[in-house]
Design a protein around this motif. Structure first.
Motif, PDB file in Angstrom:
ATOM      1  N   ASP A  44     -33.774  -4.416  48.137  1.00  0.00           N
ATOM      2  CA  ASP A  44     -32.886  -3.627  48.990  1.00  0.00           C
ATOM      3  C   ASP A  44     -32.897  -4.131  50.430  1.00  0.00           C
ATOM      4  O   ASP A  44     -31.846  -4.234  51.069  1.00  0.00           O
ATOM      5  N   ARG A  57     -30.354   3.707  49.246  1.00  0.00           N
ATOM      6  CA  ARG A  57     -31.779   3.958  49.002  1.00  0.00           C
ATOM      7  C   ARG A  57     -32.594   3.826  50.283  1.00  0.00           C
ATOM      8  O   ARG A  57     -33.463   4.654  50.565  1.00  0.00           O
ATOM      9  N   CYS A  60     -32.451   6.725  52.654  1.00  0.00           N
ATOM     10  CA  CYS A  60     -33.166   7.932  52.217  1.00  0.00           C
ATOM     11  C   CYS A  60     -34.654   7.893  52.552  1.00  0.00           C
ATOM     12  O   CYS A  60     -35.361   8.874  52.333  1.00  0.00           O
ATOM     13  N   TYR A  71     -38.533   5.504  47.031  1.00  0.00           N
ATOM     14  CA  TYR A  71     -39.194   4.439  46.267  1.00  0.00           C
ATOM     15  C   TYR A  71     -40.544   4.879  45.695  1.00  0.00           C
ATOM     16  O   TYR A  71     -40.882   4.521  44.569  1.00  0.00           O
ATOM     17  N   LEU A 178     -34.059   3.075  40.389  1.00  0.00           N
ATOM     18  CA  LEU A 178     -35.490   3.195  40.664  1.00  0.00           C
ATOM     19  C   LEU A 178     -36.259   3.820  39.510  1.00  0.00           C
ATOM     20  O   LEU A 178     -37.480   3.877  39.545  1.00  0.00           O
ATOM     21  N   GLY A 182     -36.554   7.278  41.738  1.00  0.00           N
ATOM     22  CA  GLY A 182     -35.308   7.070  42.455  1.00  0.00           C
ATOM     23  C   GLY A 182     -34.115   7.802  41.898  1.00  0.00           C
ATOM     24  O   GLY A 182     -33.261   8.262  42.641  1.00  0.00           O
ATOM     25  N   VAL A 186     -31.675   9.520  44.556  1.00  0.00           N
ATOM     26  CA  VAL A 186     -30.525   8.760  45.041  1.00  0.00           C
ATOM     27  C   VAL A 186     -29.455   8.636  43.968  1.00  0.00           C
ATOM     28  O   VAL A 186     -28.467   9.336  43.974  1.00  0.00           O
ATOM     29  N   GLU A 187     -29.707   7.755  42.979  1.00  0.00           N
ATOM     30  CA  GLU A 187     -28.690   7.547  41.957  1.00  0.00           C
ATOM     31  C   GLU A 187     -28.400   8.837  41.210  1.00  0.00           C
ATOM     32  O   GLU A 187     -27.269   9.182  40.950  1.00  0.00           O
TER      33      GLU A 187
END
Length: 205
Positions: A44, A57, A60, A71, A178, A182, A186-187
């Motif tokens: 990233d 990511r 965040c 992470y 992740l 993750g 995030v996702e």
């Protein structure tokens, strides 16, 4: 008569010292899931300008060194930061050749340190400090961003660009992000919000 206990062997002493001083890179690498997420962080930082998911990511994170959620858990972040590595030097990072100092600069600038050991947190901060010093000497006053930090992180963690281009790694990243840590932050958050919007749209219809 009870026998006296023998003194610890050198191997035991080394293990004891290692535990007191923190984990090593080998310890991190042996935890496949954790090491995968470390690689995602390095990926990233290296691709933030070209990959929106990577940018999301990193945005965040709550830690100045990006070693935090999404992470890693708080416990993992502490473990990673306290991991012991050999002190790196920017002279080992090809990306910083453009920041070469004047020819009149003392030769000590190119000297490599002895096998000094420090934590990952100390190593990154030390490299960043040297990075700023070299950039000031070269007349470059641009602000430091994640892309500037990427070569430092790769050097500290002993990861090459090819490691981050490995198709198996990239395939897993595209497929799972992740993973458990993750996806929820995030996702997973983005996908769940899109589902909610679809449901709301369905009710209106």
């Amino acid at each position: 008569m009870a026998k006296k206990k023998t003194t610890p062997t050198s191997t035991s002493d080394l293990k004891s010292t290692s535990q007191k001083n923190g984990a090593t890179l080998s310890d991190l690498q042996s935890n496949f899931d954790l090491w995968y997420r470390i690689l995602v962080l390095l990926y990233d930082l290296s691709n933030i300008a070209m990959d929106r998911a990577a940018e999301a990511r990193t945005l965040c994170t709550t830690d100045e060194l990006y070693i935090s959620g999404p992470y890693f858990t708080p416990e993992e972040s502490v473990r990673i930061k306290s991991t012991v590595v050999s002190a790196p030097t920017l002279d080992e990072v090809p990306e910083f050749e453009a920041l070469a100092l004047d020819a009149n600069e003392p030769a000590k600038a190119k000297e490599k340190p002895t096998c000094e050991k420090m934590t990952i947190e100390e190593a990154i901060k030390s490299c960043l400090q040297n990075f700023f010093e070299k950039r000031r000497a070269s007349g470059d006053a641009r602000p430091c961003g994640p892309h500037d930090m990427a070569p430092i992180y790769r050097e500290v963690f002993g990861v090459s660009k090819d490691d981050l281009r490995d198709e198996k790694f990239l395939s897993r990243l595209r497929r799972l992000g992740l993973g458990q840590v993750g996806e929820k932050t995030v996702e997973g958050a983005s996908s769940s919000s899109s589902r909610k919007q679809k449901k709301k749209g369905g009710k209106k219809g």
